[in-house]
Design a protein around this motif. Sequence first.
Motif, PDB file in Angstrom:
ATOM      1  N   ARG A 128      35.134  32.897  24.515  1.00 34.25           N
ATOM      2  CA  ARG A 128      34.816  33.982  25.323  1.00 34.25           C
ATOM      3  C   ARG A 128      35.953  34.830  25.933  1.00 34.25           C
ATOM      4  O   ARG A 128      35.782  36.034  25.916  1.00 34.25           O
ATOM      5  N   GLU A 129      36.994  33.997  26.206  1.00 34.33           N
ATOM      6  CA  GLU A 129      37.772  34.840  26.660  1.00 34.33           C
ATOM      7  C   GLU A 129      38.850  35.745  25.717  1.00 34.33           C
ATOM      8  O   GLU A 129      39.250  36.744  26.014  1.00 34.33           O
ATOM      9  N   LYS A 130      38.803  34.814  24.649  1.00 38.03           N
ATOM     10  CA  LYS A 130      39.623  35.518  23.368  1.00 38.03           C
ATOM     11  C   LYS A 130      38.763  36.881  23.182  1.00 38.03           C
ATOM     12  O   LYS A 130      39.342  37.859  22.904  1.00 38.03           O
ATOM     13  N   ALA A 131      37.434  37.052  23.434  1.00 33.41           N
ATOM     14  CA  ALA A 131      36.740  38.166  23.016  1.00 33.41           C
ATOM     15  C   ALA A 131      36.799  39.104  24.061  1.00 33.41           C
ATOM     16  O   ALA A 131      36.265  40.055  24.047  1.00 33.41           O
ATOM     17  N   ALA A 132      36.980  38.796  25.245  1.00 34.83           N
ATOM     18  CA  ALA A 132      37.036  39.571  26.577  1.00 34.83           C
ATOM     19  C   ALA A 132      37.464  40.890  26.612  1.00 34.83           C
ATOM     20  O   ALA A 132      36.832  41.869  27.093  1.00 34.83           O
ATOM     21  N   GLN A 136      36.360  45.448  20.137  1.00 36.67           N
ATOM     22  CA  GLN A 136      35.459  45.790  19.541  1.00 36.67           C
ATOM     23  C   GLN A 136      35.422  44.992  18.076  1.00 36.67           C
ATOM     24  O   GLN A 136      36.498  45.083  17.494  1.00 36.67           O
ATOM     25  N   LEU A 137      34.305  44.641  17.583  1.00 40.24           N
ATOM     26  CA  LEU A 137      34.106  43.985  16.514  1.00 40.24           C
ATOM     27  C   LEU A 137      33.482  44.973  15.592  1.00 40.24           C
ATOM     28  O   LEU A 137      32.337  45.294  15.713  1.00 40.24           O
ATOM     29  N   LYS A 138      34.118  45.306  14.296  1.00 34.44           N
ATOM     30  CA  LYS A 138      33.370  46.133  13.521  1.00 34.44           C
ATOM     31  C   LYS A 138      33.059  45.568  12.116  1.00 34.44           C
ATOM     32  O   LYS A 138      33.878  44.711  11.607  1.00 34.44           O
ATOM     33  N   ILE A 142      28.258  48.627  11.609  1.00 29.73           N
ATOM     34  CA  ILE A 142      27.787  47.834  13.031  1.00 29.73           C
ATOM     35  C   ILE A 142      29.299  47.836  13.874  1.00 29.73           C
ATOM     36  O   ILE A 142      30.344  47.300  13.278  1.00 29.73           O
ATOM     37  N   VAL A 143      29.141  48.120  15.098  1.00 27.37           N
ATOM     38  CA  VAL A 143      30.294  48.006  16.015  1.00 27.37           C
ATOM     39  C   VAL A 143      29.701  47.263  17.336  1.00 27.37           C
ATOM     40  O   VAL A 143      28.768  47.579  17.701  1.00 27.37           O
ATOM     41  N   ILE A 144      30.139  46.023  17.437  1.00 30.79           N
ATOM     42  CA  ILE A 144      29.923  45.121  18.389  1.00 30.79           C
ATOM     43  C   ILE A 144      30.858  45.329  19.614  1.00 30.79           C
ATOM     44  O   ILE A 144      32.274  44.989  19.408  1.00 30.79           O
ATOM     45  N   MET A 171      27.936  34.870  15.315  1.00 28.38           N
ATOM     46  CA  MET A 171      27.875  34.687  13.862  1.00 28.38           C
ATOM     47  C   MET A 171      28.827  35.901  13.549  1.00 28.38           C
ATOM     48  O   MET A 171      29.656  35.159  12.329  1.00 28.38           O
ATOM     49  N   ALA A 172      28.872  37.100  14.093  1.00 23.09           N
ATOM     50  CA  ALA A 172      29.855  38.048  13.426  1.00 23.09           C
ATOM     51  C   ALA A 172      31.504  37.704  13.596  1.00 23.09           C
ATOM     52  O   ALA A 172      32.326  38.014  12.868  1.00 23.09           O
ATOM     53  N   GLU A 173      31.487  36.851  14.594  1.00 29.12           N
ATOM     54  CA  GLU A 173      33.043  36.038  15.018  1.00 29.12           C
ATOM     55  C   GLU A 173      33.464  34.924  14.019  1.00 29.12           C
ATOM     56  O   GLU A 173      34.551  34.680  13.949  1.00 29.12           O
ATOM     57  N   ARG A 174      32.489  34.825  13.308  1.00 24.24           N
ATOM     58  CA  ARG A 174      32.626  33.576  12.512  1.00 24.24           C
ATOM     59  C   ARG A 174      32.028  33.936  10.787  1.00 24.24           C
ATOM     60  O   ARG A 174      31.336  33.254  10.388  1.00 24.24           O
ATOM     61  N   PRO A 175      32.535  35.005  10.307  1.00 21.49           N
ATOM     62  CA  PRO A 175      31.911  35.415   9.111  1.00 21.49           C
ATOM     63  C   PRO A 175      32.284  34.319   7.993  1.00 21.49           C
ATOM     64  O   PRO A 175      33.129  33.728   7.878  1.00 21.49           O
TER      65      PRO A 175
END
Length: 236
Positions: A128-132, A136-138, A142-144, A171-175
């Motif tokens: 969670r901290e890594k993503a914090a 933006q995940l593209k 799709i943009v998260i 899921m998107a973080e682990r394609p």
Amino acid sequence: MMGQKRVLIVEDEKDIRDLLDYNLKKQGYATEVAATGTEALNKSKGGKYDLILLDLMLPGMDGIELCRALKGNPETSGIPVIMLTARAEEIDKVLGLELGADDYVTKPFSPRELLARIKAVLRRTGEREKAAPGKQLKTGDIVIDTEKYIVKKGGATLDLSAIEFKLLLYMAERPGKVMGRDFLLDAVWGRDAYVEPRTVDVHIRRLREKIEDDPSEPKLILTKRGVGYFFGSDGN
Ligand code: CA
């Protein structure tokens, strides 16, 4: 000592407190103990712990009040909390109050089980901290946005529930990683959430309806027949 995780153990029963302290130390955690809620609250100021193990039944300020106080203070709200409860009914209470605890363990528990839970919670928090930091995940159109907690498709904001967002992000973080229903339940809903594996299918279907161009021909959330789901990496 670098990399040693700091855990605060809050438990009024000395035998259990000592047992927890002993087992955590043995696994390489740096532990501190508190016998009351007030003591724990004072110790936690400054947010120096990586995790707090919190017994629900404490004299004076109980675990519920303490958890609420911790999660309500920006200084301590980021510290994951694992609640220790004596009965299943207490878990219902904790869940019902939505205290923001990260996991729950029912007494009596085996040290091995508890240690596994601690590890899992710390791993989740780390991710969670890594993503914090406003990441933006593209992927495709799709943009998260993990800071604003929104998902856009082709520039338009999608209306996702909190759990749909969490599921999509996970899921998107682990394609490409195929994940079974039980795995996703643990990772996204949490181990003690009382949901059936079928719930995952329902949410996947809803998510597809929202993010796929054609939900009947999904390109983002794909099915691995007989195993589970995976997020299609770009170009696959
Ligand atoms: Ca107690």
